[in-house]
Design a protein around this motif. Sequence first.
Motif, PDB file in Angstrom:
ATOM      1  N   ASP A   1       0.874  -1.164   0.000  1.00 30.98           N
ATOM      2  CA  ASP A   1       0.000   0.000   0.000  1.00 30.98           C
ATOM      3  C   ASP A   1       0.915   1.219   0.000  1.00 30.98           C
ATOM      4  OD1 ASP A   1      -2.074   1.776   0.221  1.00 30.98           O
ATOM      5  OD2 ASP A   1      -2.302   1.524   2.396  1.00 30.98           O
TER       6      ASP A   1
ATOM      7  N   ASP B   1      -2.842   7.272  -3.911  1.00 34.93           N
ATOM      8  CA  ASP B   1      -2.961   6.087  -3.061  1.00 34.93           C
ATOM      9  C   ASP B   1      -3.044   4.880  -3.993  1.00 34.93           C
ATOM     10  OD1 ASP B   1      -3.335   4.283  -1.052  1.00 34.93           O
ATOM     11  OD2 ASP B   1      -5.337   4.976  -0.492  1.00 34.93           O
TER      12      ASP B   1
ATOM     13  N   ASP C   1      -2.625   0.586  -4.368  1.00 35.61           N
ATOM     14  CA  ASP C   1      -2.462  -0.763  -3.826  1.00 35.61           C
ATOM     15  C   ASP C   1      -1.801  -1.604  -4.917  1.00 35.61           C
ATOM     16  OD1 ASP C   1      -3.732  -0.092  -1.459  1.00 35.61           O
ATOM     17  OD2 ASP C   1      -5.714  -0.661  -2.208  1.00 35.61           O
TER      18      ASP C   1
END
Length: 190
Positions: free
Chosen positions: A35, A52, A54
């Motif tokens: 992450d 952000d 992942d």
Amino acid sequence: QKDTVKLEENFGLRLTRIPHTVLYADLDFQQEWADHYEKDEFSTAGTDFLRDTDATSDQYQYRTGFTVSPWRQVLFESTYRHRFKRSDYDHVLDQPGLPEDNGYPAFIHLRDVELNEVDFKLTLRPTPWLKTTLKYQLIATDYHTTTAPGIVEIFDPVTFTLVTSPQPGGEIFAGNYDAHVYSVNATLTP
């Protein structure tokens, strides 16, 4: 900030029944979850940067080869290795700070790296104080990238303007690396 979790599995076989010879095979797996959170606030209003992502990656590698030493002074080894790694990126949030930002690296969704390697090594020990090694490696690596569709601004040298060009995205052959590596080593032990 980057949080990473990694899991590895390793398996190996060795066969030593043939005189002066060892045959082997290794199989390795690796899974990784990451992450990645990035934030930067610029001094000019409206140019904050926030991303952000992942990421997950799966890798497997197998290696097989043999070692032969018919005499104490001679050792011959050969190995073949294949590795494949796939990295998948889920961009939960991508807020580029500048209007002309192309969203890098958020437009990359998937990356595959495939490596094949063969090596041969001959070790000679003509005397107790001298050891020589000759080695040859052939390495071939291919890179594939899958990107998101988007719009790119390209400078037109005829009109001296920026032209907007839609890009379809999809998988591309991103690169190739081939190498022939030769090495010679001598060790003297008084």
